[in-house]
Design a protein around this motif. Structure first.
Motif, PDB file in Angstrom:
ATOM      1  N   LEU A 341      32.841  30.190   3.182  1.00 29.82           N
ATOM      2  CA  LEU A 341      34.306  30.672   3.525  1.00 29.82           C
ATOM      3  C   LEU A 341      34.460  31.419   4.535  1.00 29.82           C
ATOM      4  CD1 LEU A 341      35.110  31.976  -0.072  1.00 29.82           C
ATOM      5  CD2 LEU A 341      35.064  29.545   0.769  1.00 29.82           C
ATOM      6  N   VAL A 342      35.206  31.116   5.495  1.00 22.25           N
ATOM      7  CA  VAL A 342      35.413  31.720   6.809  1.00 22.25           C
ATOM      8  C   VAL A 342      36.788  32.059   7.189  1.00 22.25           C
ATOM      9  CG1 VAL A 342      34.806  31.537   9.356  1.00 22.25           C
ATOM     10  CG2 VAL A 342      33.364  30.290   7.650  1.00 22.25           C
ATOM     11  N   PHE A 343      36.862  33.319   7.560  1.00 25.40           N
ATOM     12  CA  PHE A 343      38.188  33.879   8.152  1.00 25.40           C
ATOM     13  C   PHE A 343      38.067  34.233   9.480  1.00 25.40           C
ATOM     14  CE2 PHE A 343      40.847  37.326   9.238  1.00 25.40           C
ATOM     15  CZ  PHE A 343      42.329  36.853   8.997  1.00 25.40           C
ATOM     16  N   LYS A 344      38.723  34.224  10.171  1.00 22.95           N
ATOM     17  CA  LYS A 344      38.821  34.541  11.881  1.00 22.95           C
ATOM     18  C   LYS A 344      39.950  34.995  12.415  1.00 22.95           C
ATOM     19  CE  LYS A 344      35.731  30.590  13.066  1.00 22.95           C
ATOM     20  NZ  LYS A 344      35.649  29.467  13.736  1.00 22.95           N
ATOM     21  N   GLU A 391      39.727  31.055  -3.866  1.00 20.35           N
ATOM     22  CA  GLU A 391      40.862  30.801  -2.697  1.00 20.35           C
ATOM     23  C   GLU A 391      41.195  32.085  -2.066  1.00 20.35           C
ATOM     24  OE1 GLU A 391      44.275  29.236  -4.576  1.00 20.35           O
ATOM     25  OE2 GLU A 391      45.537  29.416  -3.015  1.00 20.35           O
ATOM     26  N   ASN A 392      41.101  33.200  -2.588  1.00 18.03           N
ATOM     27  CA  ASN A 392      41.423  34.360  -1.945  1.00 18.03           C
ATOM     28  C   ASN A 392      40.529  35.409  -1.798  1.00 18.03           C
ATOM     29  OD1 ASN A 392      44.333  33.827  -1.658  1.00 18.03           O
ATOM     30  ND2 ASN A 392      44.699  34.035  -3.793  1.00 18.03           N
ATOM     31  N   ILE A 394      38.116  35.807   0.334  1.00 18.85           N
ATOM     32  CA  ILE A 394      37.924  36.025   1.768  1.00 18.85           C
ATOM     33  C   ILE A 394      38.845  37.352   2.038  1.00 18.85           C
ATOM     34  CG2 ILE A 394      39.457  34.525   2.865  1.00 18.85           C
ATOM     35  CD1 ILE A 394      35.670  35.017   3.927  1.00 18.85           C
ATOM     36  N   PHE A 395      40.135  37.506   1.537  1.00 12.59           N
ATOM     37  CA  PHE A 395      41.056  38.278   1.998  1.00 12.59           C
ATOM     38  C   PHE A 395      40.942  39.469   1.260  1.00 12.59           C
ATOM     39  CE2 PHE A 395      42.908  34.030   2.147  1.00 12.59           C
ATOM     40  CZ  PHE A 395      43.017  34.010   3.482  1.00 12.59           C
ATOM     41  N   GLN A 398      41.996  43.443  -2.728  1.00 10.63           N
ATOM     42  CA  GLN A 398      43.314  43.454  -3.016  1.00 10.63           C
ATOM     43  C   GLN A 398      44.044  42.103  -3.330  1.00 10.63           C
ATOM     44  OE1 GLN A 398      45.954  45.164  -0.202  1.00 10.63           O
ATOM     45  NE2 GLN A 398      45.296  43.958   1.460  1.00 10.63           N
ATOM     46  N   HIS A 399      43.525  41.020  -2.844  1.00 11.38           N
ATOM     47  CA  HIS A 399      44.285  39.910  -3.289  1.00 11.38           C
ATOM     48  C   HIS A 399      43.816  38.885  -4.210  1.00 11.38           C
ATOM     49  CE1 HIS A 399      45.609  40.386   1.245  1.00 11.38           C
ATOM     50  NE2 HIS A 399      46.535  40.107   0.504  1.00 11.38           N
TER      51      HIS A 399
ATOM     52  N   PHE B 761      41.507  30.357   8.271  1.00 12.33           N
ATOM     53  CA  PHE B 761      40.639  30.656   7.063  1.00 12.33           C
ATOM     54  C   PHE B 761      40.292  28.928   6.949  1.00 12.33           C
ATOM     55  CE2 PHE B 761      41.164  29.988   2.537  1.00 12.33           C
ATOM     56  CZ  PHE B 761      39.484  30.390   2.090  1.00 12.33           C
ATOM     57  N   ARG B 768      40.227  23.178   2.217  1.00 10.30           N
ATOM     58  CA  ARG B 768      41.413  24.183   2.057  1.00 10.30           C
ATOM     59  C   ARG B 768      41.219  24.942   3.419  1.00 10.30           C
ATOM     60  NH1 ARG B 768      40.236  27.018  -2.536  1.00 10.30           N
ATOM     61  NH2 ARG B 768      41.407  25.845  -3.991  1.00 10.30           N
ATOM     62  N   ARG B 770      43.674  27.367   6.475  1.00 16.66           N
ATOM     63  CA  ARG B 770      45.133  27.876   6.675  1.00 16.66           C
ATOM     64  C   ARG B 770      44.996  28.526   8.023  1.00 16.66           C
ATOM     65  NH1 ARG B 770      45.175  31.243   0.776  1.00 16.66           N
ATOM     66  NH2 ARG B 770      45.282  29.458  -0.409  1.00 16.66           N
ATOM     67  N   ASP B 790      48.813  23.025  -5.479  1.00 18.98           N
ATOM     68  CA  ASP B 790      48.869  24.579  -6.067  1.00 18.98           C
ATOM     69  C   ASP B 790      48.538  25.375  -4.877  1.00 18.98           C
ATOM     70  OD1 ASP B 790      46.336  23.987  -5.646  1.00 18.98           O
ATOM     71  OD2 ASP B 790      45.405  24.824  -7.524  1.00 18.98           O
ATOM     72  N   PRO B 792      49.826  28.498  -2.433  1.00 19.49           N
ATOM     73  CA  PRO B 792      50.673  29.998  -2.773  1.00 19.49           C
ATOM     74  C   PRO B 792      52.181  29.797  -2.669  1.00 19.49           C
ATOM     75  CG  PRO B 792      48.861  30.186  -0.896  1.00 19.49           C
ATOM     76  CD  PRO B 792      49.024  28.718  -1.282  1.00 19.49           C
ATOM     77  N   SER B 813      46.836  39.713   5.310  1.00 20.42           N
ATOM     78  CA  SER B 813      47.389  39.116   3.942  1.00 20.42           C
ATOM     79  C   SER B 813      47.889  37.787   4.350  1.00 20.42           C
ATOM     80  CB  SER B 813      48.408  40.014   3.222  1.00 20.42           C
ATOM     81  OG  SER B 813      47.853  40.939   2.781  1.00 20.42           O
ATOM     82  N   LEU B 815      47.463  34.900   5.585  1.00 16.86           N
ATOM     83  CA  LEU B 815      46.771  33.588   5.151  1.00 16.86           C
ATOM     84  C   LEU B 815      46.653  33.550   3.609  1.00 16.86           C
ATOM     85  CD1 LEU B 815      44.273  32.366   8.223  1.00 16.86           C
ATOM     86  CD2 LEU B 815      46.914  32.036   7.818  1.00 16.86           C
ATOM     87  N   ALA B 816      46.573  34.762   2.985  1.00 16.74           N
ATOM     88  CA  ALA B 816      46.367  34.846   1.446  1.00 16.74           C
ATOM     89  C   ALA B 816      47.838  34.246   1.030  1.00 16.74           C
ATOM     90  CB  ALA B 816      46.225  35.954   1.023  1.00 16.74           C
ATOM     91  N   LYS B 818      50.106  35.917   0.166  1.00 19.10           N
ATOM     92  CA  LYS B 818      50.971  36.827  -0.472  1.00 19.10           C
ATOM     93  C   LYS B 818      50.359  38.312   0.003  1.00 19.10           C
ATOM     94  CE  LYS B 818      47.161  36.609  -3.709  1.00 19.10           C
ATOM     95  NZ  LYS B 818      46.797  36.719  -5.213  1.00 19.10           N
ATOM     96  N   PRO B 819      51.328  39.308  -0.598  1.00 19.42           N
ATOM     97  CA  PRO B 819      50.800  40.638  -0.172  1.00 19.42           C
ATOM     98  C   PRO B 819      49.777  41.238  -0.851  1.00 19.42           C
ATOM     99  CG  PRO B 819      52.577  40.790  -1.288  1.00 19.42           C
ATOM    100  CD  PRO B 819      52.343  39.388  -1.115  1.00 19.42           C
ATOM    101  N   GLY B 820      48.653  41.897  -0.206  1.00 18.34           N
ATOM    102  CA  GLY B 820      47.990  42.553  -1.143  1.00 18.34           C
ATOM    103  C   GLY B 820      48.469  43.528  -1.927  1.00 18.34           C
TER     104      GLY B 820
END
Lengths: 407, 883
Positions: A341-344, A391-392, A394-395, A398-399, B761, B768, B770, B790, B792, B813, B815-816, B818-820
């Motif tokens: 899983l990669v976030f940039k 799904e979340n 990596i964020f 808090q997500h 992401f 997946r 984003r 499905d 967000p 947040s 690319l999530a 939704k807010p943290g």
């Protein structure tokens, strides 16, 4: 009459073992400590901040001389043990000081690897290992300009950063294209390099040092490609190796390090070894966390509790360079068995990668944004199934939804 | 400095008064407190009118084959084109297709030109799709197209039967008046007859989820029940009606008893009995009916089956009683008055009536007046398709979206020799295929009269300047008429001129013979016309204040002066479902959109309620055809196909699905439901059966689903399914594609443009992806791709586009989606008027401070303007509370 315990090496691993001993059974041993350095015991990890001017020497002292007195520990500083007499259970130091032991702990730590190249003996060619090295660097910075750090690993970069802060013009020489390859993948390494370059650090990537030039003091560094750079100070930071000369000479079983079992006992039952000098199940050590683990276990056995057993675990790294946040652990490169899983967010120098195997985190690289590092690390060590968070995750924590948010 | 003007709403047939305030160019609207249709209230659409007056995508200059032309050139091209074809093939080779959106004056001139001077009756209006069955029903029963009732009758009634109408969404202000009456008099009974459990059922004492198309049986059953219960009002029937015996026999034959009716209509016997008892036992009954009755191959019979029951009980021509057809468009009634349906002449006179023909010929001073009925909408476009009609002039309507079998209609227009389109919008599927485009004025720019569902003539006034070269439709038509050589007859200087002529014609040799008579207004000055306040026709010298109710004297406009019972033999819908096409497709409107969305889609808040073409389907059917809620379904009929977002709901009747009629080619790649609708019409009214087409459904299985937001409009590529949704400072695109995207990041850059700071992401194994783009610390665009639907929720990202700067916390947040924890997400829009989201409402309920919809209103204002979200509010409350 108390049993005699001798500790060779007044460093972090050894002294932590003594601390643990005192906690468990303060009066069991009559303790003698030999240290090659002329100080009390200090926090070697904090040398970088000292060099960077963030800390003063006195701030990194763990136990001052008074502490040894208060705990009735005989401390010999500036004395190097030259012989272990296993038959008579006695150690002998370079100045002839002898000490008998019932139990011996070897904690001689590690030695910096020095390139065996022409000019390595020149003045101004040092490693980054102890307070003396730091003092040399700080002094040199006052009178000289150009510093070359050979080795773009964790230690090298901390040295380079410190020297830069001390006002020197610093270039880091690295043999391949990935800085801190023990902790970072290419992507993160490049981000870090960019940021360090912004700070004014220079890099000579894919450079192989051939010789150090100069008559008395080093003047230049020459590389295999024939190019040369000016150098008034050369720091060799290409790695460390367990300091086992003494143990070997004394006939204690060694391989790359002093061989110990899960109780940190060597092949000689009266002798234990802890820290960077040991080799446990084929592994040697360079980070502090496992050393402290070893200290606990070793102490436990020295006081004959005999219940603890050392298991070397995954370790995480941070770099002590102000403004550079990175967090790294486990199999952060990944392989054909893993997924990533990669976030940039390059504009913000942020890079996050979680390496997943069988729905569990097996590796972590965080660069720029390390807030969730410890959370990821706990998921890794607890081997938690993250498929529901995938799904979340990596964020960051808090997500990750708490169930009632689904309502 | 602020100026205010009074006008009327351009949407549904309720015809609400609107007060427009112009504060140094800043336009705002609110309800006209004095207008008798709405007394100050406006629905969500009306309240958002100010959002829709921008000039983007407006047609502002004449065009010939895509090139801008001068008015003179364009008008000559039109008249020469028409003349040439008429000379070669005769007048019936040309046709006008006009609109309930036109003002009465425009309508009058169009009808006069075609029927009076070109000499063909080939003019029909999109009202054909909307209420022509109601017209035919009235004419058969009363000898005239007279809506007997007023809105006030609803407020005074003791029983309101709402038949085939989701009044809550389609005529919100009339619904709100009913709701208010029900609050004041809880004893007021409401019966809703509708296959769907719509928002209207919220106030129903009884809901009959009738089998689609079986309405006539239900009302035949009612008629014979009235008879069996000796509730026939012979004191009315004997002197004032004819044909009761035949009607009763037919009713008896087709709907002998409650059990038979219950069986045919697939209702429970006690529900049917209860409805019949209500009707029989209650004197003051209004039956309010709309498209559910009209849009049927037996729509005319259905309306007469309703009217029969009112005649039998004498419940007509008296306060709080009557069969009340409510029309869909702002000026459907005006169109009927000028005779813009191809089987009418003018001023409610008949083409096939020699006396009327003679009268109108003399009044218009023409010897070329059409004498045979022209083609009705559906036939008209069939004749275009098979080449018999060579020239079509489409005015203010969008047939490629709204007519049944719409793909064939689209091809017909593409192949037609001469296509003239008068439009205010550039992006209509029809305008896109025109040879000659004529820029017309839009609401707020044009000025004239409209008539609402209760025969009330109101002034629609202009408060905006004429943009570009746009002109009044009557002016465009008159200019063409002059160029065709009919100058003297079209020498109008103003819409007032036209109105006076129209009024004069209605009174010409009338003497009470014809229901439509506004001769009382024939002499009004320009000033009086400008200041004309809402008035119900007839307006004569005798009834100079207008007429609230028709037939109070029991006299009707038939030859005998008596109302006619019509013997009704119920007919099932033309096309039955079968094994291949097992589901019934029902089409209609949603709360916040209007027609083909060319106007309402400009308003972010209106797009927030239902953003995509949806198919509403019952859970059992969804399971049977394995459709998952929020997935995408492919719908197929014998005539066409479409893609729609799946909305599984208990409100839908098993075996029947509902799809909105609104989406056009510019807003959705495959959202035109009329492509599927069977081209079947009522033999008498010619109205299409838009509410009953057999279809099949299957899950659409694209390689990927996604959505993207952008501050600027884009053209999505590689996406077979796309829907464009205008939001507040962004456009949102819902996407799905059939071929996997190999390199999503470069694809994203291709979609959104290379510049800016990119966030990315990726989870390759889960497919997946984003990415977001930030420029000057503002979110510029963002894109989400996933293998499943499905994704967000979109609501928080929508809000981010209103933020001046993206904080670091938000940035992490994005690319999530939704807010943290800590950042609020107001959730999907419920109240479009005040922009109140579902989550906000949930919180209010959870906090215990709101227990009823009223509480929510006082707390959050939600539901306090148009009130059309109140049913949803109640739903949320009941779902939220522990059972």
């Amino acid at each position: 009459m108390k049993e005699k315990l001798v500790l060779i090496g007044n460093g972090m691993a050894g002294m932590r073992t003594v601390d643990e001993l005192l906690k468990l059974s303060p009066d069991k041993f009559d303790i003698t400590v030999f240290g090659a350095e002329p100080h009390g015991n200090y926090n070697r990890i904090m040398l970088s901040p000292v060099l960077a001017g963030d800390k003063q020497l006195n701030e990194i002292i763990i136990n001052d001389l008074q502490w040894y007195r208060d705990n009735k520990i005989t401390l010999y500083t500036g004395k190097t043990i030259t012989k272990i007499d296993r038959v008579n259970q006695q150690v002998l130091s370079d100045d002839g000081t002898a000490a008998d032991y019932d139990r011996l702990i070897i904690a001689t730590g590690s030695l910096p690897v020095m390139l065996d190249i022409p000019g390595k003996e020149l003045e101004g060619v040092i490693s980054f290992r102890d307070i003396n090295d730091v003092n040399v660097m700080i002094e040199t910075a006052k009178t000289h300009k150009n510093a070359i750090v050979i080795g773009g690993g964790l230690l090298g970069l901390e040295a380079a950063n410190g020297l830069m802060i001390q006002g020197m013009n610093v270039s880091v020489v690295h043999r391949n294209n990935t800085l801190m390859s023990q902790q970072l993948d290419q992507e993160a390494a490049d981000l870090m390099r960019a940021e360090l370059e912004e700070k004014g650090m220079h890099f000579l990537m894919n450079h192989h040092t051939e010789a150090l030039l100069g008559d008395k003091r080093v003047k230049k560094v020459r590389f295999k490609d024939g190019s040369e750079v000016d150098a008034d100070l050369v720091i060799m930071a290409i790695g460390v190796r367990p300091n086992i000369a003494l143990a070997q000479a004394s006939g204690i079983q060694c391989d790359r390090g002093i061989l110990v079992d899960d109780t940190l006992q060597t092949f000689t039952p009266t002798i234990y070894a802890v820290g960077e000098c040991v080799q446990h199940r084929k592994k040697t050590f360079g980070l502090v966390a496992p050393l402290f683990e070893q200290a606990k276990v070793c102490a436990n056995h020295l006081v004959d509790m005999g219940i603890a057993s050392y298991v070397s675990s995954v370790t995480s790294t941070k770099l002590k360079v102000t403004g550079i946040n990175l967090f790294s652990a486990g199999n952060f490169i990944g392989d054909e068995m893993t997924q990533s899983l990669v976030f940039k967010d390059p504009a913000r120098h942020i890079y996050k990668k979680l390496v997943i195997q069988d729905n569990k985190i097996v590796g972590i690289v965080l660069y720029g944004e390390t807030g969730d590092g410890l959370w990821y690390f706990s998921l890794l060590t607890e081997e938690q199934d993250i498929s529901k968070m995938r799904e979340n995750i990596i964020f960051g924590q808090q997500h990750i939804e708490i169930p009632e948010e689904h309502a | 400095m602020a100026t205010t003007s009074l006008t009327t709403c351009p949407y549904c047939g309720v015809g609400c008064g609107v007060q427009v305030t112009d504060e140094d160019g800043a336009i705002s609207v609110k309800g006209d407190k004095l207008h008798p249709a709405n007394f100050g209230r406006l629905c969500s659409k009306g309240s958002a009118l100010a959002d829709t007056i921008g000039l983007e995508d407006r047609l502002l200059h004449p065009q010939i084959n895509g090139k801008q032309a001068s008015w003179d050139t364009a008008l000559n091209a039109v008249s020469n084109g028409l003349k040439k074809i008429i000379e070669e093939y005769g007048p019936d080779a040309v046709a006008f297709y006009v609109s309930g959106q036109l003002l009465t004056e425009d309508y009058y001139v169009a009808n006069k030109l075609m029927k009076g001077f070109i000499g063909s009756a080939n003019i029909d209006t999109n009202s054909r799709l909307c209420m022509s069955s109601a017209v035919a029903g009235y004419k058969r029963a009363f000898g005239s197209d007279s809506v007997p009732c007023s809105y006030e009758d609803l407020e005074q009634a003791e029983l309101i039967v709402i038949e085939g109408s989701n009044t809550a969404w389609c005529h919100p202000i009339v619904y709100q008046r009913i709701v208010k009456a029900k609050q004041q008099r809880p004893e007021l009974k409401i019966v809703v007859i509708d296959p769907r459990k719509t928002a209207t059922c919220d106030i129903a004492d009884l809901h009959l989820p009738i089998k689609p198309g079986s309405d006539a049986t239900l009302f035949n059953g009612l008629l014979s029940y009235i008879n069996k219960q000796q509730r026939i009002n012979w004191d009315f029937v004997n002197p004032h009606t004819e044909g009761v015996v035949e009607a009763l026999l037919a009713a008896e034959k087709s709907a002998a008893g409650i059990s038979q009716v219950a069986q045919i209509c697939e209702l429970s016997e006690q529900d049917v009995r209860l409805f019949y008892q209500f009707f029989a036992d209650t004197k003051k009954v209004v039956t309010l009916y709309s498209q559910g009755v009209n849009q049927s191959s037996s729509g005319t019979d259905k309306s007469n089956s309703i009217i029969n029951c009112h005649l039998a009980t004498g419940r007509i021509g008296k306060p709080a009683m009557g069969p009340f057809s409510i029309t869909g468009q702002p000026n459907a009634m005006g169109g009927r008055e000028v005779g813009a349906l191809s089987n009418q002449l003018a001023a409610h006179m008949e083409l096939n009536n020699p006396a009327h023909h003679d009268l109108v010929s003399r009044f218009w001073q023409t010897d070329n007046l059409a004498s045979v009925a022209g083609l009705q909408a559906v036939d008209m476009f069939e004749q275009i398709a098979n080449g018999k009609i060579k020239a079509i002039w489409v005015i203010a309507t969008n047939p490629v979206v709204t007519l049944p079998n719409a793909d064939v209609v689209r091809r017909a227009i593409e192949d037609c020799e001469l296509v003239i389109v008068s439009e205010c919008e550039l992006n209509t599927g029809t305008a896109a295929r025109a040879n000659i485009l004529l820029p017309a004025l839009a609401w707020g720019e044009k000025c004239g009269t409209v008539t609402n569902s209760e025969r009330r003539i109101s002034h629609q006034r202009n408060f905006l300047p004429h943009p570009g070269e746009a002109e009044e439709d009557w002016w465009i038509l008159s200019q063409v008429a002059k160029r065709m050589g009919f100058g003297e007859a079209f020498n109008y200087q103003s819409s007032a001129d036209i109105f006076r002529e129209h009024a004069a014609l209605s009174g010409f040799e009338n003497k009470g013979k014809r229901d439509f008579d506004i001769s009382g207004l024939a002499e009004i000055t320009d000033k009086q016309y400008d200041e004309l306040s809402p008035i119900q026709w007839p307006v004569t010298a005798r009834d100079s204040e207008g007429t609230e109710r028709m037939f109070e004297d029991g006299r009707f406009f038939t030859a005998t002066g008596k109302a006619q019972f019509i013997a009704i033999t119920p007919r099932p819908p033309a096309n039955a479902t079968d094994e291949e096409y097992p589901l019934i497709l029902n089409t209609g409107r949603v709360r916040d959109q209007w027609h083909t969305m060319t106007r309402t889609a400009r308003s972010a808040r209106l797009n927030a309620h239902i953003s995509e073409p949806i198919i509403q389907i019952h859970p059992a059917d969804a399971k049977a055809y394995n459709l998952k809620n929020s997935g995408i379904a492919r719908l197929d009929s014998l005539w066409g196909n479409m893609l729609a977002r799946i909305a599984v709901t208990e409100e839908q009747r098993p075996g029947s699905v509902f799809v909105p009629m609104h989406w056009n080619d510019f807003l959705a790649s495959k959202g035109r439901v009329n492509a599927l609708v069977n081209p079947v019409v009522d033999p008498i009214s010619g109205q299409p059966e838009s509410k009953h087409t057999p279809i099949k459904v299957a899950p659409y299985r694209p390689a990927w689903y996604g959505f993207m937001f952008s501050r600027t409009a884009l053209a999505p590529s590689n996406a077979e399914y796309w829907v464009k949704i205008k939001g507040d400072q962004f456009f949102r695109y819902e996407l799905a594609g059939e071929t996997a995207i190999s390199d999503p990041f470069s694809w994203a850059k291709k979609q959104l443009g290379n510049d800016g700071e990119w966030l990315e992401f990726s989870d390759q194994n889960e497919k997946r992806f984003r990415a977001g783009k930030i420029i000057d610390n503002r979110l510029e665009s963002i894109i989400f791709i996933a293998p499943e639907f499905d994704l967000p929720a979109r609501s928080w990202l929508s809000q981010v586009f209103s933020e001046q700067t993206v904080t670091d916390e938000m940035r992490m947040s994005l690319l999530a989606g939704k807010p943290g924890a800590g950042l609020p997400d107001t959730g999907p829009m419920v109240c479009a008027c005040f922009g109140v989201g579902e989550n906000t409402i949930m919180e209010a309920i959870a906090s215990g401070s709101a227990k009823t919809a009223e509480d929510i209103g006082t707390l959050l204002k939600a539901g306090t303007n148009c009130g059309s979200c109140i049913p949803e509010l109640k739903n949320i409350i009941s779902n939220k509370q522990p059972h």
